[in-house]
Write a protein that holds these residues in place. Structure first.
Motif, PDB file in Angstrom:
ATOM      1  N   ARG A 199       0.876  -0.975   0.052  1.00 59.38           N
ATOM      2  CA  ARG A 199      -0.271  -0.171   0.029  1.00 59.38           C
ATOM      3  C   ARG A 199       0.977   1.210  -0.140  1.00 59.38           C
ATOM      4  O   ARG A 199       0.590   2.502  -0.536  1.00 59.38           O
ATOM      5  N   ALA A 200       1.674   1.139   1.112  1.00 60.43           N
ATOM      6  CA  ALA A 200       2.881   2.526   1.273  1.00 60.43           C
ATOM      7  C   ALA A 200       3.764   2.517  -0.544  1.00 60.43           C
ATOM      8  O   ALA A 200       3.407   3.621  -1.164  1.00 60.43           O
ATOM      9  N   GLU A 201       3.758   1.828  -1.045  1.00 60.27           N
ATOM     10  CA  GLU A 201       4.436   1.849  -2.404  1.00 60.27           C
ATOM     11  C   GLU A 201       3.571   2.293  -3.663  1.00 60.27           C
ATOM     12  O   GLU A 201       3.642   2.557  -4.174  1.00 60.27           O
ATOM     13  N   ALA A 204       2.859   6.439  -3.209  1.00 59.02           N
ATOM     14  CA  ALA A 204       4.096   6.364  -3.084  1.00 59.02           C
ATOM     15  C   ALA A 204       3.918   7.073  -4.622  1.00 59.02           C
ATOM     16  O   ALA A 204       4.075   8.005  -5.167  1.00 59.02           O
ATOM     17  N   GLY A 205       3.710   6.016  -5.505  1.00 58.95           N
ATOM     18  CA  GLY A 205       4.272   5.409  -6.970  1.00 58.95           C
ATOM     19  C   GLY A 205       2.812   6.158  -7.573  1.00 58.95           C
ATOM     20  O   GLY A 205       3.641   7.251  -8.181  1.00 58.95           O
ATOM     21  N   GLU A 206       1.610   6.363  -6.312  1.00 52.65           N
ATOM     22  CA  GLU A 206       0.055   7.686  -7.322  1.00 52.65           C
ATOM     23  C   GLU A 206       1.299   9.218  -7.358  1.00 52.65           C
ATOM     24  O   GLU A 206       0.603  10.008  -7.389  1.00 52.65           O
ATOM     25  N   GLY A 207       1.690   9.255  -6.041  1.00 54.24           N
ATOM     26  CA  GLY A 207       2.080  10.292  -5.832  1.00 54.24           C
ATOM     27  C   GLY A 207       2.780  11.030  -6.752  1.00 54.24           C
ATOM     28  O   GLY A 207       3.123  12.060  -7.325  1.00 54.24           O
ATOM     29  N   ALA A 208       3.650   9.810  -7.060  1.00 52.78           N
ATOM     30  CA  ALA A 208       5.203  10.354  -8.010  1.00 52.78           C
ATOM     31  C   ALA A 208       4.735  10.536  -9.400  1.00 52.78           C
ATOM     32  O   ALA A 208       4.784  11.736  -9.972  1.00 52.78           O
ATOM     33  N   ALA A 209       2.905   9.845  -9.691  1.00 54.95           N
ATOM     34  CA  ALA A 209       2.298  10.267 -11.210  1.00 54.95           C
ATOM     35  C   ALA A 209       1.895  11.416 -11.030  1.00 54.95           C
ATOM     36  O   ALA A 209       1.804  12.031 -12.232  1.00 54.95           O
TER      37      ALA A 209
END
Ligand SMILES: Cc1cc2nc3c(=O)[nH]c(=O)nc-3n(C[C@H](O)[C@H](O)[C@H](O)COP(=O)(O)O)c2cc1C
Ligand code: SF4
Ligand code: FES
Lengths: 210, 484
Positions: A199-201, A204-209
């Motif tokens: 979930r954390a990854e 984080a991926g969404e945040g980066a996108a």
């Protein structure tokens, strides 16, 4: 003596279930057998081997490495006198000599009545309370010569039965981890990325996108 | 009766006025070991740090530990946050193995932590597991510590019951099992790879590293973080009070506190929590709240600053701080927080033999220089002490030692003879550092007290073949190790 009795065999199975691989239960199960019989008997080792799926020789091979496993009968009380450096400095070796003469056996020996086995042992992590003695792995701190005699007298009189169980019994409280409580224990190859990490990854991926 | 106090009696655990208690705040709380006591006493509220960390996210939790420079308290002093980062990305499962095998002579602190504040350790395990991504933690307690096993078992039972360990902890998606497991008597199992072997059901023999370090391939050849009990016990306070408060204690290189077991010839031995880096050995020996001075009427001869494996220090080293970066270049190490004080009544040869005998008995036997060498060292020292030493024995002893640890061995300076210190660590021909550790007391004692050794060789007793044959000297009568 004996294989594990029925109650202990059940307990053994519950202990095995706590480990990803059954062999990891080897030492705890040998302790269980020693708790039952006071020492570690060949039949018990063969039974442990059956339960964890290895050979009796493998159980013996591991058990013989560890000082606490007694492959022969020992006294009801194992008296362990620490003679390592911090205890030596405050009379641990003299205490051992006294213990030898009081009990009439050299270190490593068992009294003829089967009550006491005496051992000189390495540091038991009570160095500030030297000289330290353990009786069946229960601690006695700052034991002088007279204290030692009083300790033996008290053990003989049964006055310490609440504090010092017979040899073999370690912790009187066990971890109570029923199979339906276990959250995650499976064989290593069946494990995946833990959900909270996934979930954390993902976030984080969404945040980066974005 | 003075002697019959069981493990909860007696141990002095005071701190200096004004020093924050990070890990020892419940040592004197009679109920500090229960869940209720953990939540209601001490220098922070139990399991609130876990809540804070669960809100942070695993990466941030790992960052917190990295920023704090939480040095490992098991002996090597490696920063925990950096070690956690060595787990290879994307490889699952990861395990945590907690090292509660405390058996380095002189060391007594993990047992106190497990007996008196087991929930603190459990919360520390949870924080680490959350940050690392470990779903299983194995808490390995030394076999001989029955009471510690009981206290940890009882605390784990309470914690599972309260949904603090197990499935969906505190209603989140964080699930972890903590399994109490235990050893059966073997010092070497404290070495991390031997610990892993033991946990796999094998003889406790260390693995060769490299190629694999536990963080990459450990338990069942999966990524495994091995941390000491005290190391993890720091995490709940840190999660409550924050990194900057943690770093405000101690020094830049060595923030926070350490538990030190002070034993031997001091007036009031005990287990003391002290700031790292700023506290000196003199503070430990002399402060009334700590050692209260070398035992009455005596003076310091030597001291061991970090457990039996550490080279010895002497009177001129008492003003050194408890700081690895200072103690290392001076020729020793802080090791496991075990300081052993010896006064002038101590026979250097007898003390040296006792420590060497420990390593000889505890050698696992896997590699030849250690298995044969430690036994040989013990033999030579025993005959020296018993009055049967031979000319050349000291050279032989040093030669055997050199085969276990080649080159100049770490040792303190000797200003009287204008000899420089040799910095830590030693080199080794062995698989693990146990064999080389046996050399520490030998080189330390011979450099400083050579005459105590040579006297024993030249004083060889002649035993007449006659009716009045005197009893040969024994270890106990041949030398004086002070006892008081
Ligand atoms: C011979 C030997 C014995 C050791 N014994 C212990 C021990 O009893 N407890 C411990 O925590 N670490 C011990 N260690 C150190 C461990 O290998 C390991 O470095 C440590 O547990 C890591 O934890 P930390 O980084 O939190 O200090 C020992 C190392 C060696 C070489
Ligand atoms: S150095 Fe000694 S204890 Fe370490 S692996 Fe070799 S034989 Fe075993
Ligand atoms: S030296 Fe005896 S308990 Fe540590």
């Amino acid at each position: 003596m004996a294989r594990l009795n029925e109650a202990n065999e059940q307990l053994a199975r519950a202990i095995i279930a706590r480990y990803p691989e059954p062999r990891s239960a080897l030492i705890p199960l040998c302790h269980l057998a020693q708790e039952q019989d006071g020492w570690l008997d060949e039949d018990a080792m063969a039974h442990v081997a059956e339960l964890i799926g290895c050979t009796p020789a493998q159980v013996l091979g591991t058990a013989s490495f560890y000082e606490m496993f007694k492959l022969h009968p020992v006294g009801k009380y194992c008296i362990n006198v620490c003679t390592n450096i911090s205890c030596q400095l405050l009379g641990g070796e003299e205490l051992l000599e006294h213990a030898e003469s009081r009990l009439g056996v050299r270190s490593g020996g068992t009294t003829p009545d089967g009550m006491f086995t005496l051992e000189d042992v390495e540091c038991v992590a009570a160095c500030t309370e030297a000289p330290a003695v353990q009786v069946n792995y229960r601690y006695f701190h700052r034991v002088g010569i007279e204290d030692f005699d009083a300790l033996i007298d008290a053990l003989l009189a049964g006055e310490l039965d609440d504090v010092v169980p017979p040899h073999g019994t370690l912790a009187k409280v066990r971890q109570d981890l029923a199979a339906d409580r276990i959250a995650n224990i499976t064989a290593p190859e069946d494990q995946e990325m833990p959900v909270w990490i996934a979930r954390a990854e993902a976030s984080a991926g969404e945040g980066a996108a974005t | 009766m003075n002697g019959i106090v069981n493990s909860l009696g007696g141990t002095n655990t005071s701190v200096a006025p004004g020093t924050p208690r990070i890990v020892s705040s419940r040592f004197d709380e009679p109920q500090g070991h229960t869940l209720e006591g953990y939540r209601s006493t001490g220098s922070y509220r139990g399991y609130e740090g876990l809540r804070a960390v669960l809100d942070m996210g695993p990466d941030e939790a790992g960052e917190m530990v990295k920023e704090a420079t939480l040095l490992g308290r098991g002996g090597a002093g490696f920063p925990a946050g950096v070690k956690w980062g060595f787990c290879p990305p994307g490889v699952w499962p990861r395990y945590i193995v907690v090292n509660g095998d405390e058996s380095e002579p002189g060391t007594y602190k993990d047992r106190v932590l497990m007996e008196r504040d087991p929930h603190q350790l459990i919360e520390g395990c949870l924080i680490a597991a959350y940050a690392i991504g470990a779903a299983q933690v194995f808490l390995y307690v030394r076999g001989e510590m029955a009471h510690a096993q009981e206290r940890v078992a009882a605390a784990l039972n309470e914690a599972y019951e309260a949904n603090l360990v197990g499935r969906n902890i505190l209603g989140t998606d964080f699930s972890v099992d903590i399994v109490l497991t235990w050893g059966a008597g073997a010092y070497i199992v404290g070495e991390e790879t031997a610990l892993i072997e033991s946990l796999e059901g094998h003889r406790g023999m260390p693995r060769l590293k490299p190629p694999f370090f536990p963080a990459a391939k450990g338990l069942y050849m999966r990524p495994t973080v091995v941390n000491n009990v005290e190391t993890l016990s720091n995490l709940p306070w840190m999660a409550n009070h924050g990194v900057s408060e943690y770093r405000a204690i101690g020094t830049e290189n060595s923030p926070g506190t350490r538990l030190i077991a002070l034993s031997g010839h001091v007036n009031s031995p005990g287990v003391f929590e002290v700031p790292q880096g700023t506290t000196t050995f003199r503070d430990l020996f002399e402060s009334p709240e700590f050692g209260g001075g070398i035992r009455d009427g005596h003076e310091l001869k030597m001291f061991i600053p970090g457990g039996a494996s550490a080279p010895w220090f002497f009177a001129e080293h008492v003003d050194l701080p408890l700081e690895a970066k200072v103690v290392g270049p001076e020729g020793s190490m802080l090791g496991s927080g075990a300081v052993v004080v010896m006064d002038e009544t101590t026979d250097a040869v007898r003390a040296c033999l006792r420590i060497v005998r420990f390593f000889a008995r505890e050698s696992c036997g896997k590699c030849t220089p250690c298995r044969e060498g430690t036994t040989w060292e013990e033999q030579i020292l025993t005959r020296l002490l018993e009055g049967h030493g031979r000319p050349g024995d000291l050279e032989l002893l040093l030669d055997v030692a050199d085969n276990i640890s080649p080159g100049p061995y770490p040792v303190a300076s000797d200003p009287q003879n204008s000899l420089e210190a040799v910095p830590y660590p030693p080199r080794q021909t062995t698989i693990c550092p146990l064999g080389p550790s046996s050399v520490a007391p030998i080189t330390s004692a011979i450099r400083r007290f050579r005459s105590e050794f040579t006297d024993k060789i030249t004083r060889r007793p002649s035993i007449p073949v006659g009716s009045e044959t005197p009893a040969p000297a024994t270890a106990a009568t041949a030398g004086e190790v002070g006892h008081g």
